[in-house]
Design an enzyme around this catalytic site. Structure first.
Site, short mmCIF file in Angstrom:
data_model
loop_
_atom_site.label_atom_id
_atom_site.label_comp_id
_atom_site.label_asym_id
_atom_site.label_seq_id
_atom_site.Cartn_x
_atom_site.Cartn_y
_atom_site.Cartn_z
N SER A 147 32.48 35.02 55.79
CA SER A 147 32.86 35.25 57.19
C SER A 147 33.40 33.98 57.83
O SER A 147 32.80 32.90 57.68
CB SER A 147 31.66 35.75 57.99
N VAL A 175 30.76 26.73 56.74
CA VAL A 175 31.41 26.43 55.47
C VAL A 175 32.68 27.27 55.30
O VAL A 175 33.70 26.78 54.83
CB VAL A 175 30.44 26.64 54.28
N CYS A 176 32.64 28.53 55.73
CA CYS A 176 33.83 29.39 55.64
C CYS A 176 34.94 28.84 56.53
O CYS A 176 36.10 28.75 56.11
CB CYS A 176 33.48 30.82 56.03
N SER A 177 34.58 28.47 57.73
CA SER A 177 35.54 27.88 58.66
C SER A 177 36.14 26.61 58.07
O SER A 177 37.35 26.39 58.13
CB SER A 177 34.85 27.59 59.99
#
Length: 190
Positions: free
Chosen positions: A78, A83-85
């Protein structure tokens, strides 16, 4: 007699199904604890499986649309996690401007959330795609099958060459870790 035959057939099918699932399931970590994905990533030197995902305008996008380019699949749970960002930002900065290359950032986030994220974060060099209504997670083996994140995608990177062949793949060992950006970018530049 008939019920014993039915039970035996059910038992055989159950053992077969379990053995098939256990052959393909993959274990990764989430905060140091084991979780499982649907299967292993498709192998290097194999044709990349086709897919249809939804872009931020709610239009279908296919892998076929990017034929003739290097394609980096940045797969993650997501955009609303750190970490995804970070992975979207990193690929936006370092890989988004490599000639003849497109970065597809893929998650189960709704296209509205992906669009909001890109607008708020100034993301312009990657393509955000949603797996909210497709079978991408099972086709690529990255859908989580257990834990509180069941149904979301694990963190992985797949690089596909212009002919449609996989030239690099990384199933990140712990969902909380960032992928090896340098190795993915190197695969494109070699």
């Amino acid at each position: 007699m008939f019920s014993k035959l039915i039970f035996s057939a059910f038992l055989c099918f159950s053992v077969f199904a379990f053995s098939q699932n256990s052959k393909t399931a993959n274990t990764v970590l989430m905060g140091g604890k084991p979780v499982h994905t649907y299967a292993k990533l498709p192998s290097v030197n194999q044709p990349a499986p086709q897919f249809t995902l939804t872009d931020v305008s709610m239009k279908d996008q296919t892998l076929e649309a990017y034929k003739g380019k290097f394609v980096i699949l940045n797969i993650f749970p997501s955009v609303d996690t750190g970490v995804c960002s970070a992975s979207v930002h990193h690929f936006n900065e370092d890989a988004g401007n490599i000639p003849n290359t497109v970065v597809l950032c893929i998650s189960k986030d709704l296209p509205f959330a992906q669009k909001r994220f890109c607008g708020a974060e100034g993301i312009k060099n990657v393509v955000m795609l949603s797996d909210f209504r497709s079978d991408f997670g099972t086709t690529y083996g990255v859908e989580l099958t257990d834990s509180v994140m069941k149904g979301l995608l694990s963190r992985a990177v797949v690089v596909i060459d212009p002919s449609g062949k996989i030239i690099y793949e990384e199933q990140v060992d712990d969902i909380g870790h960032e992928p090896n950006y340098e190795a993915a970018i190197k695969a494109v530049k070699n």
